[in-house]
Design a protein around this motif. Structure first.
Motif, PDB file in Angstrom:
ATOM      1  N   ALA A  55     -14.214   5.615  -5.810  1.00  0.00           N
ATOM      2  CA  ALA A  55     -15.654   5.892  -5.717  1.00  0.00           C
ATOM      3  C   ALA A  55     -16.330   5.826  -7.091  1.00  0.00           C
ATOM      4  O   ALA A  55     -17.534   5.638  -7.179  1.00  0.00           O
ATOM      5  CB  ALA A  55     -15.882   7.268  -5.107  1.00  0.00           C
ATOM      6  N   PHE A  57     -15.997   8.337  -9.476  1.00  0.00           N
ATOM      7  CA  PHE A  57     -16.293   9.658 -10.029  1.00  0.00           C
ATOM      8  C   PHE A  57     -15.271  10.069 -11.077  1.00  0.00           C
ATOM      9  O   PHE A  57     -15.499  10.991 -11.851  1.00  0.00           O
ATOM     10  CB  PHE A  57     -16.323  10.710  -8.921  1.00  0.00           C
ATOM     11  N   PRO A  75     -19.954   5.419 -10.141  1.00  0.00           N
ATOM     12  CA  PRO A  75     -20.276   5.297  -8.721  1.00  0.00           C
ATOM     13  C   PRO A  75     -21.340   4.236  -8.470  1.00  0.00           C
ATOM     14  O   PRO A  75     -22.030   3.812  -9.393  1.00  0.00           O
ATOM     15  CB  PRO A  75     -20.818   6.690  -8.374  1.00  0.00           C
ATOM     16  N   GLY A  76     -21.448   3.801  -7.233  1.00  0.00           N
ATOM     17  CA  GLY A  76     -22.472   2.830  -6.886  1.00  0.00           C
ATOM     18  C   GLY A  76     -22.711   2.809  -5.390  1.00  0.00           C
ATOM     19  O   GLY A  76     -21.889   3.282  -4.613  1.00  0.00           O
ATOM     20  N   ALA A  77     -23.850   2.238  -5.011  1.00  0.00           N
ATOM     21  CA  ALA A  77     -24.241   2.220  -3.604  1.00  0.00           C
ATOM     22  C   ALA A  77     -23.392   1.247  -2.785  1.00  0.00           C
ATOM     23  O   ALA A  77     -23.503   1.217  -1.563  1.00  0.00           O
ATOM     24  CB  ALA A  77     -25.720   1.862  -3.484  1.00  0.00           C
ATOM     25  N   ARG A  79     -20.239   1.538  -2.579  1.00  0.00           N
ATOM     26  CA  ARG A  79     -19.148   2.335  -2.006  1.00  0.00           C
ATOM     27  C   ARG A  79     -19.718   3.644  -1.450  1.00  0.00           C
ATOM     28  O   ARG A  79     -20.136   4.515  -2.198  1.00  0.00           O
ATOM     29  CB  ARG A  79     -18.097   2.655  -3.086  1.00  0.00           C
ATOM     30  N   GLY A  80     -19.733   3.760  -0.139  1.00  0.00           N
ATOM     31  CA  GLY A  80     -20.291   4.958   0.490  1.00  0.00           C
ATOM     32  C   GLY A  80     -19.228   6.022   0.658  1.00  0.00           C
ATOM     33  O   GLY A  80     -18.055   5.720   0.803  1.00  0.00           O
ATOM     34  N   MET A  81     -19.669   7.272   0.596  1.00  0.00           N
ATOM     35  CA  MET A  81     -18.724   8.387   0.733  1.00  0.00           C
ATOM     36  C   MET A  81     -19.062   9.231   1.964  1.00  0.00           C
ATOM     37  O   MET A  81     -20.222   9.494   2.241  1.00  0.00           O
ATOM     38  CB  MET A  81     -18.816   9.326  -0.475  1.00  0.00           C
ATOM     39  N   GLY A 101     -30.685   7.219   1.053  1.00  0.00           N
ATOM     40  CA  GLY A 101     -30.318   6.118   0.156  1.00  0.00           C
ATOM     41  C   GLY A 101     -31.433   5.084   0.063  1.00  0.00           C
ATOM     42  O   GLY A 101     -31.830   4.663  -1.026  1.00  0.00           O
ATOM     43  N   CYS A 149     -24.336   7.211   5.340  1.00  0.00           N
ATOM     44  CA  CYS A 149     -23.535   6.282   4.557  1.00  0.00           C
ATOM     45  C   CYS A 149     -23.789   4.838   5.008  1.00  0.00           C
ATOM     46  O   CYS A 149     -23.982   3.941   4.194  1.00  0.00           O
ATOM     47  CB  CYS A 149     -22.079   6.690   4.735  1.00  0.00           C
ATOM     48  N   ASN A 152     -27.005   2.617   3.986  1.00  0.00           N
ATOM     49  CA  ASN A 152     -27.028   1.910   2.702  1.00  0.00           C
ATOM     50  C   ASN A 152     -26.332   0.559   2.778  1.00  0.00           C
ATOM     51  O   ASN A 152     -26.348  -0.185   1.822  1.00  0.00           O
ATOM     52  CB  ASN A 152     -26.306   2.763   1.668  1.00  0.00           C
TER      53      ASN A 152
END
Ligand code: ADP
Ligand code: MG
Lengths: 266, 285
Positions: A55, A57, A75-77, A79-81, A101, A149, A152
């Motif tokens: 992710a 972090f 992190p970046g959009a 990769r959704g968590m 988002g 998630c 996005n």
């Protein structure tokens, strides 16, 4: 089409007492677009650490993570968590959570509304858009987290024990939803779980990780997720093939747990 | 059904069905939460005791006035005023000082608390200062602010600013600290920038703590302003009490005390109502 490449990733934490923990050692794997990977292992074997590195972090002490040829830092959009729980924004409505988002990216209002309405429908919360998130049950909250998630449109979805706090029945329903979303969106998904059944059912690929140092102990390719799209999940769970795999993995994990207990006693 | 139960039902404050059916109440906070009946009884009893006691002449009115004389003073002071100012002007003078001092305290304290919660450098620099000033009662600064700016408005406002400042700094810092890391991570993964995370995640997430801080600060400010007016002022409820006491006008003193109590209570109720309206998610995360 994007491919996730995890290359010789190691992670060593300093502990407060001055020692170190080798949370991950030399971990490598690739994940193609649309693959569904579940990761299983005793607690403390570095599952969350791995997910946090992907992710963005955490920066690994060695090794790299690439999305296609692009090395990932932070992190970046894309990769959704999805977290276990408590990661929704209580001050926003369900619809505003899902649209968060897109709102942050400054997309036009009507586009956001359209996407949100579509996703509310997809995750089965059609009439809940104006509700406050704290009014929803745990299972519904996780549906919101999934929708938020997906809104996005990330390349890959990372889930850290997303169903861990749910009761058994809700959990089975949600597993069905994850499979459905996987099929409909064609997203790459990495799902961490501590339930062997869930890992078998929700993994095209399955890694069983071992602790100290955290590493991939065994890899499986499994037919159950694919089958789950068309067949009755309960039948799959009761099938001989499923039960055999489950027992095999359970005894593997028991063995690891015993080893951990053994070393802890020394 | 006991007599009390019937009485409660008559005035419409009977406990909910569940609470009535509970067999274990000792130690169950929810079962004893609804004491409205006893609140009414205690207030009524106190009022009666006051009325009867003074009617029978049990206490010298110099020590404690009768309800009637307090009421008379209330009527006369709201009409004619006391010491150049009407009652409402005295009340407003006190409230005005609080509003200005409290607002300044929030205006400086909240951003400072945020900065302390977000930056190691700011936190390091201000921690010793905040921790030093926090435990000092604001009243201890009265002599100092009088030396600096006399007994006028400015000294009171400065004092109240000081009283509110540290409380708000600490509340805002705690608010930032209370945000769950998974919320921040989720926001980053949804593509939010640092600034957006501050405005759309950290700020709303810290509102419950900030509001609690505001309630505490309002209470402290109210107490501080009255005390400061007792020491030195030319108007205000505290000033009214102080002057009246010099003339042994106990009825005005008691009137002032009642007004102080009622307004303090009113402020707290108002803040709670505001909180329930603005932060409905408080305690539900
Ligand atoms: N920030 C940290 N500092 C020190 N040790 C950590 C930190 N995060 C995780 N660890 C250690 O790394 C190991 C792996 O942790 P984690 O990835 O959370 O495991 P899992 O998610 O599989 O339960 C554990 O032994 C844990 O104590
Ligand atoms: Mg974990």
């Amino acid at each position: 089409m994007s491919e996730l490449v995890v290359n010789n990733v190691s992670m060593i934490f300093d502990t407060p007492d001055g020692g170190t923990v080798e949370a991950l050692r030399d971990l490598s794997f690739n994940l193609k677009q649309g693959e569904l990977l579940s990761i299983l292992g005793p607690s403390g074997c570095g599952k969350s650490t791995l997910l946090n590195i992907i992710a963005g972090f955490l920066a690994p002490t060695a090794g790299t993570v690439h999305m296609d040829s692009r090395e990932l830092h932070g992190p970046g959009a894309d990769r959704g968590m999805v977290f276990q729980q408590g990661a929704l924004f209580e001050w926003l409505s369900v619809a505003e959570n899902i649209g968060f988002g897109l709102t942050m990216q400054g997309r036009p209002k009507h586009e956001i509304r359209q996407t949100v309405n579509h996703l509310l429908e997809t995750v089965g919360l059609r009439d809940f858009g104006n509700k406050a998130v704290y009014e929803l049950s745990g299972g519904m909250q996780q549906r919101v987290a999934l929708a938020r998630c997906l809104a996005n449109d990330p390349d890959i979805i990372l889930m850290d024990e997303p169903l861990g706090a749910l009761d058994a029945l809700t959990r089975e329903k949600m597993q069905g939803l994850v499979l459905k979303l996987w099929k409909e969106t064609g997203k790459t998904i990495i799902l961490i779980t501590h339930s062997v059944e869930e890992a078998l059912f929700l993994g095209e690929k399955l890694f069983v990780m071992a602790p100290r140092p955290g590493r991939i102990h065994k890899e499986y390719s499994l037919p159950f997720a694919e089958a789950g799209l068309t067949q009755d999940p309960r039948e799959i769970r009761a099938s001989t093939a499923f039960v055999e795999k489950r027992e095999e993995i359970l005894s593997m994990i028991w063995e690891m747990e015993e080893q951990i207990m053994g070393t802890a006693e020394v | 059904m006991t007599f009390i139960e019937r009485l409660k039902e008559r005035v419409g404050i009977s406990a909910s069905g569940l609470e009535k059916r509970k067999t274990v109440t000792f130690g169950d906070a929810a079962a004893v939460a609804d004491g409205r009946f006893w609140s009414m009884m205690s207030v009524l009893t106190l009022a009666m005791a006051w009325y009867v006691g003074s009617a029978l002449g049990w206490v010298n009115p110099i020590f404690w006035p009768s309800p009637a004389s307090v009421w008379d003073q209330f009527i006369s002071i709201s009409g004619e005023g006391y010491r150049n100012f009407s009652l409402w002007e005295h009340v407003w003078a006190s409230l005005y000082r609080i509003l200005v001092g409290f607002s300044l305290g929030c205006l400086i304290g909240i951003p400072l608390g945020f900065a302390m919660g977000l930056s190691k450098v700011v936190r390091g620099c201000f921690d010793p200062i905040v921790e030093f000033f926090r435990p000092i009662p604001p009243l201890a600064f009265i002599p100092l602010v009088i030396i600096w700016s006399g007994i006028g408005e400015r000294s009171k406002i400065l004092l109240l600013f000081f009283a509110a400042l540290w409380i708000m700094v600490i509340a805002a810092r705690a608010g930032v600290g209370s945000v769950k890391l998974s919320k921040i991570h989720a926001a980053y993964s949804l593509g939010a920038s640092k600034k957006q995370i501050l405005w759309h995640v950290i700020l709303p997430n810290s509102l419950p703590e900030i509001f609690t801080g505001m309630r505490v600060a309002m209470g402290v400010c109210w107490g501080t302003v009255v005390a400061a007016e007792l020491v030195a002022a030319e108007s205000g409820v505290g000033y009214m009490i102080m002057v009246a006491s010099k003339f042994l006008s106990t009825d005005i003193v008691v009137l002032g005390v009642i007004i102080v109590g009622l307004i303090g209570y009113g402020i707290d109720i108002l803040m709670r109502k505001l909180e329930a309206k603005l932060i409905p998610w408080k305690g539900k995360a």
